[in-house]
Motif scaffolding. Structure first.
Motif, mmCIF file in Angstrom:
data_model
loop_
_atom_site.group_PDB
_atom_site.id
_atom_site.type_symbol
_atom_site.label_atom_id
_atom_site.label_comp_id
_atom_site.label_asym_id
_atom_site.label_seq_id
_atom_site.Cartn_x
_atom_site.Cartn_y
_atom_site.Cartn_z
ATOM 1 N N PRO A 9 0.810 -1.219 0.000
ATOM 2 C CA PRO A 9 0.000 0.000 0.000
ATOM 3 C C PRO A 9 0.848 1.276 0.000
ATOM 4 O O PRO A 9 0.539 2.237 -0.699
ATOM 5 C CB PRO A 9 -0.830 -0.114 1.282
ATOM 6 C CG PRO A 9 -0.887 -1.579 1.564
ATOM 7 C CD PRO A 9 0.440 -2.115 1.102
ATOM 8 N N ASN A 10 1.921 1.278 0.786
ATOM 9 C CA ASN A 10 2.760 2.475 0.866
ATOM 10 C C ASN A 10 3.448 2.773 -0.464
ATOM 11 O O ASN A 10 3.528 3.927 -0.888
ATOM 12 C CB ASN A 10 3.803 2.339 1.976
ATOM 13 C CG ASN A 10 3.178 2.331 3.353
ATOM 14 O OD1 ASN A 10 2.089 2.845 3.565
ATOM 15 N ND2 ASN A 10 3.867 1.723 4.305
ATOM 16 N N ARG A 13 0.835 4.106 -2.914
ATOM 17 C CA ARG A 13 0.523 5.510 -2.639
ATOM 18 C C ARG A 13 1.648 6.421 -3.140
ATOM 19 O O ARG A 13 1.404 7.451 -3.769
ATOM 20 C CB ARG A 13 0.290 5.726 -1.147
ATOM 21 C CG ARG A 13 0.061 7.181 -0.807
ATOM 22 C CD ARG A 13 -0.134 7.394 0.680
ATOM 23 N NE ARG A 13 -1.240 8.313 0.811
ATOM 24 C CZ ARG A 13 -2.112 8.310 1.762
ATOM 25 N NH1 ARG A 13 -2.044 7.421 2.722
ATOM 26 N NH2 ARG A 13 -3.077 9.191 1.793
ATOM 27 N N GLN A 23 -6.421 9.695 -5.208
ATOM 28 C CA GLN A 23 -7.097 8.399 -5.265
ATOM 29 C C GLN A 23 -8.184 8.422 -6.328
ATOM 30 O O GLN A 23 -8.395 7.433 -7.029
ATOM 31 C CB GLN A 23 -7.675 8.031 -3.899
ATOM 32 C CG GLN A 23 -6.619 7.699 -2.871
ATOM 33 C CD GLN A 23 -7.199 7.309 -1.526
ATOM 34 O OE1 GLN A 23 -8.383 7.009 -1.404
ATOM 35 N NE2 GLN A 23 -6.356 7.297 -0.506
ATOM 36 N N GLY A 38 -9.085 3.518 -1.893
ATOM 37 C CA GLY A 38 -8.850 3.830 -0.489
ATOM 38 C C GLY A 38 -8.581 2.590 0.349
ATOM 39 O O GLY A 38 -7.711 2.593 1.223
ATOM 40 N N ARG A 39 -9.325 1.524 0.074
ATOM 41 C CA ARG A 39 -9.094 0.260 0.806
ATOM 42 C C ARG A 39 -7.687 -0.262 0.516
ATOM 43 O O ARG A 39 -7.015 -0.746 1.420
ATOM 44 C CB ARG A 39 -10.152 -0.783 0.447
ATOM 45 C CG ARG A 39 -11.484 -0.542 1.149
ATOM 46 C CD ARG A 39 -12.445 -1.710 1.010
ATOM 47 N NE ARG A 39 -12.884 -1.933 -0.366
ATOM 48 C CZ ARG A 39 -13.803 -1.212 -1.003
ATOM 49 N NH1 ARG A 39 -14.395 -0.207 -0.386
ATOM 50 N NH2 ARG A 39 -14.145 -1.498 -2.239
ATOM 51 N N TRP A 40 -7.256 -0.185 -0.730
ATOM 52 C CA TRP A 40 -5.896 -0.645 -1.078
ATOM 53 C C TRP A 40 -4.849 0.174 -0.333
ATOM 54 O O TRP A 40 -3.886 -0.378 0.187
ATOM 55 C CB TRP A 40 -5.650 -0.543 -2.570
ATOM 56 C CG TRP A 40 -6.525 -1.407 -3.429
ATOM 57 C CD1 TRP A 40 -7.269 -2.486 -3.040
ATOM 58 C CD2 TRP A 40 -6.747 -1.262 -4.831
ATOM 59 N NE1 TRP A 40 -7.946 -3.004 -4.116
ATOM 60 C CE2 TRP A 40 -7.635 -2.275 -5.235
ATOM 61 C CE3 TRP A 40 -6.296 -0.359 -5.790
ATOM 62 C CZ2 TRP A 40 -8.056 -2.421 -6.545
ATOM 63 C CZ3 TRP A 40 -6.712 -0.502 -7.103
ATOM 64 C CH2 TRP A 40 -7.593 -1.537 -7.469
ATOM 65 N N VAL A 41 -5.051 1.484 -0.277
ATOM 66 C CA VAL A 41 -4.093 2.369 0.397
ATOM 67 C C VAL A 41 -4.031 2.059 1.890
ATOM 68 O O VAL A 41 -2.973 2.123 2.509
ATOM 69 C CB VAL A 41 -4.449 3.850 0.151
ATOM 70 C CG1 VAL A 41 -3.633 4.783 1.037
ATOM 71 C CG2 VAL A 41 -4.249 4.207 -1.316
ATOM 72 N N ARG A 42 -5.174 1.706 2.476
ATOM 73 C CA ARG A 42 -5.222 1.373 3.909
ATOM 74 C C ARG A 42 -4.819 -0.063 4.196
ATOM 75 O O ARG A 42 -4.798 -0.488 5.351
ATOM 76 C CB ARG A 42 -6.630 1.635 4.459
ATOM 77 C CG ARG A 42 -7.022 3.104 4.487
ATOM 78 C CD ARG A 42 -8.326 3.348 5.235
ATOM 79 N NE ARG A 42 -9.428 2.513 4.800
ATOM 80 C CZ ARG A 42 -10.232 2.757 3.763
ATOM 81 N NH1 ARG A 42 -10.030 3.833 3.016
ATOM 82 N NH2 ARG A 42 -11.206 1.943 3.444
ATOM 83 N N GLY A 43 -4.498 -0.823 3.157
ATOM 84 C CA GLY A 43 -4.095 -2.215 3.354
ATOM 85 C C GLY A 43 -5.255 -3.130 3.670
ATOM 86 O O GLY A 43 -5.067 -4.216 4.205
ATOM 87 N N LYS A 44 -6.473 -2.722 3.336
ATOM 88 C CA LYS A 44 -7.668 -3.522 3.605
ATOM 89 C C LYS A 44 -8.053 -4.389 2.420
ATOM 90 O O LYS A 44 -9.141 -4.941 2.378
ATOM 91 C CB LYS A 44 -8.848 -2.613 3.982
ATOM 92 C CG LYS A 44 -8.592 -1.764 5.190
ATOM 93 C CD LYS A 44 -8.427 -2.604 6.421
ATOM 94 C CE LYS A 44 -8.220 -1.732 7.642
ATOM 95 N NZ LYS A 44 -7.859 -2.501 8.804
#
Length: 150
Positions: A9-10, A13, A23, A38-44
């Protein structure tokens, strides 16, 4: 559908921010919702192999830039998804059925000798990495099989 397990994710981003994208820009470019990005960025979650390839292409970065280092316990499915490929894509390149690739990744089928170089190229992995991933895959199948027998 399997997602790219080693997705970072990092690094993702950083890749889109370096381009000056938001995003929303990423979502529009690859045809997903802002919530998904957003879920990908948060690692979800992580993108599917197809979307991962689209991300790399749209952001103009190599796939490897948005991945964590390859784990020593990576299996064949991990190598495939890191390459942004679906089982169907690999089967087409090898001239076999997708079920052959599925069985190979489950550990119930083997990596045929004549597939080695092509898989190495497709997965951007050395033959040693491919052999190790095949061992991991088969080892997991054996462990699951033995557990069921008890």
């Amino acid at each position: 559908m399997k997602s790219v397990q080693d997705f970072s994710p990092n690094a993702f981003r950083a890749a889109y921010e370096q381009r000056g994208w938001t995003q929303a820009d990423v979502a529009k470019a690859i045809g997903v919702t802002v919530g998904t990005v957003g879920r990908w960025v948060r690692g979800k979650g992580a993108p599917s192999p197809r979307l991962f390839s689209a991300l790399a292409q749209e952001l103009g970065v190599p796939r490897s830039r948005m991945l964590l280092p390859l784990s020593p316990d990576a299996d064949l499915a991990v190598l495939r998804t890191r390459a942004g490929l679906r089982q169907e894509d690999v089967a087409e390149r090898l001239g076999v059925q997708a079920s052959d690739i599925s069985e190979m990744e489950l550990g119930t089928g083997r990596v045929r000798d004549e597939w080695g170089v092509t898989l190495s190229d497709l997965y951007d992995a050395s033959l040693d990495q491919l052999a190790k991933a095949a061992e991991v895959t088969e080892g997991r199948w054996r462990a699951e099989f033995e557990a069921k027998r008890r």
